[in-house]
Design a protein around this motif. Structure first.
Motif, PDB file in Angstrom:
ATOM      1  N   UNK A  92       0.871  -1.168   0.000  1.00 14.94           N
ATOM      2  CA  UNK A  92       0.000   0.000   0.000  1.00 14.94           C
ATOM      3  C   UNK A  92       0.910   1.221   0.000  1.00 14.94           C
ATOM      4  N   UNK A  93       0.799   2.058  -1.024  1.00 14.39           N
ATOM      5  CA  UNK A  93       1.751   3.147  -1.235  1.00 14.39           C
ATOM      6  C   UNK A  93       1.025   4.419  -1.616  1.00 14.39           C
ATOM      7  N   UNK A  94       1.491   5.543  -1.106  1.00 14.15           N
ATOM      8  CA  UNK A  94       1.036   6.856  -1.564  1.00 14.15           C
ATOM      9  C   UNK A  94       2.168   7.489  -2.361  1.00 14.15           C
ATOM     10  N   UNK A  95       1.839   7.991  -3.551  1.00  8.06           N
ATOM     11  CA  UNK A  95       2.826   8.651  -4.397  1.00  8.06           C
ATOM     12  C   UNK A  95       2.584  10.154  -4.317  1.00  8.06           C
ATOM     13  N   UNK A  96       3.583  10.896  -3.863  1.00 12.05           N
ATOM     14  CA  UNK A  96       3.506  12.350  -3.755  1.00 12.05           C
ATOM     15  C   UNK A  96       4.229  13.006  -4.927  1.00 12.05           C
ATOM     16  N   UNK A  97       3.682  14.096  -5.425  1.00 14.18           N
ATOM     17  CA  UNK A  97       4.352  14.938  -6.413  1.00 14.18           C
ATOM     18  C   UNK A  97       4.530  16.320  -5.789  1.00 14.18           C
ATOM     19  N   UNK A  98       5.793  16.725  -5.661  1.00 12.10           N
ATOM     20  CA  UNK A  98       6.108  18.015  -5.029  1.00 12.10           C
ATOM     21  C   UNK A  98       5.434  18.139  -3.661  1.00 12.10           C
ATOM     22  N   UNK A  99       5.422  17.023  -2.933  1.00  9.10           N
ATOM     23  CA  UNK A  99       4.882  17.021  -1.582  1.00  9.10           C
ATOM     24  C   UNK A  99       3.376  16.885  -1.486  1.00  9.10           C
ATOM     25  N   UNK A 144      -1.962   3.773  -4.119  1.00  5.32           N
ATOM     26  CA  UNK A 144      -1.737   2.510  -4.840  1.00  5.32           C
ATOM     27  C   UNK A 144      -1.928   1.309  -3.928  1.00  5.32           C
ATOM     28  N   UNK A 145      -2.757   0.375  -4.381  1.00  5.32           N
ATOM     29  CA  UNK A 145      -2.891  -0.955  -3.789  1.00  5.32           C
ATOM     30  C   UNK A 145      -2.365  -1.939  -4.824  1.00  5.32           C
ATOM     31  N   UNK A 146      -1.325  -2.700  -4.480  1.00  5.78           N
ATOM     32  CA  UNK A 146      -0.727  -3.626  -5.435  1.00  5.78           C
ATOM     33  C   UNK A 146      -0.509  -4.988  -4.787  1.00  5.78           C
ATOM     34  N   UNK A 147      -0.854  -6.034  -5.534  1.00  3.71           N
ATOM     35  CA  UNK A 147      -0.675  -7.402  -5.080  1.00  3.71           C
ATOM     36  C   UNK A 147       0.194  -8.147  -6.084  1.00  3.71           C
ATOM     37  N   UNK A 148       1.136  -8.930  -5.597  1.00  9.94           N
ATOM     38  CA  UNK A 148       1.937  -9.800  -6.460  1.00  9.94           C
ATOM     39  C   UNK A 148       1.457 -11.230  -6.295  1.00  9.94           C
ATOM     40  N   UNK A 149       1.665 -12.039  -7.328  1.00 13.40           N
ATOM     41  CA  UNK A 149       1.317 -13.449  -7.276  1.00 13.40           C
ATOM     42  C   UNK A 149       2.115 -14.154  -6.182  1.00 13.40           C
TER      43      UNK A 149
END
Length: 248
Positions: free
Chosen positions: A130-137, A143-148
């Motif tokens: 589970x990730x938050x992507x910041x642009x210029x703060x 993002x919710x991402x799952x791998x096999x």
């Protein structure tokens, strides 16, 4: 952090798959309207609350569109792969200082979403980021991402499995960015677009009200036809415009 809308492997997984199978076999073709909730629940032999939860998930995944007073309509099939380049979120958000904040890492049993899109067995375990992507703060993507399952990843490409060994040592990225860094040429993807709201948890993570509208991109990434990553990327209203590039 708890994840809004996740439901562990349950009869709802089967219900989700039954509806998708009916769409795939033409029972409910693209553009068709689904029966009303009472009729569809009776037809499938399930309760209306269970059906409503699955319909919400199908809408989030871009499979159907639900409109109050108009019912649910099956969306058109996504375009064939190759119309766009496969790029991580970090590259789609345009110029600016990009920073990823990892909120959660987990090894979990299949959810309705990951179980279906990654074809996971009930005994499998998916790595979740589970990730938050910041642009210029400024928070620009959730993002919710799952791998096999790791065994499946190692069978496809051992370097993909090794991503999770190296992740704690390096700077935070999205999972897709980490995968593309080790296997950039072998991946294909299917993407769908939809609309949703952030909700309480995601709103708090992106410093926005829960009712904030958001674009949701659902993506399944495969290597040689085998799904290796499934993701939901939410871009709240006010986030930078996405920069898409045609495949070269």
């Amino acid at each position: 952090m708890p994840r809004q809308g996740d439901r562990r492997h349950s009869p709802r997984v089967e219900l989700y798959q039954r509806i998708v199978a009916a769409i795939d076999d033409g029972t409910f073709p693209p553009g068709a309207r689904l029966p009303s909730e009472p009729d569809l629940a009776a037809r499938l032999g399930v309760s209306r609350p269970a059906l409503r939860e699955v319909l919400i998930l199908l809408q989030e995944d871009g499979v159907i569109t639900r409109r109050q007073g108009s019912g649910s309509t099956v969306n058109q099939l996504p375009p064939a792969p190759g119309l766009e380049r496969l790029l991580p979120v970090e590259d789609l958000l345009g110029p600016g200082a990009v920073r990823c904040r990892r909120l959660a890492v987990d090894l979990e049993e299949p959810t309705d979403f990951s179980g279906y899109h990654l074809r996971l067995a009930p005994s499998a375990r998916a790595c979740f980021w589970e990730t938050v992507v910041d642009i210029d703060g400024v928070p620009a993507c959730f993002a919710h991402e799952w791998a096999a399952d790791r065994t499946d990843l190692e069978a496809v490409d051992p370097e993909l499995a090794a991503v999770f060994d190296a992740a704690p040592e390096g700077p935070a990225t999205t999972m897709l960015a980490a995968f593309l860094a080790v296997a950039p040429r072998s991946m294909t993807a299917r993407s769908t677009l939809g609309a949703t709201t952030l909700g309480k948890e995601r709103g708090a993570a992106t410093s926005r009200p829960p009712e904030t509208a958001a674009l949701i991109v659902t993506q399944t990434v495969a290597v040689s036809g085998r799904p290796v990553l499934a993701a939901k990327y939410l871009f709240p209203a006010g986030a930078p415009l996405l920069h898409l590039a045609p495949r070269r």
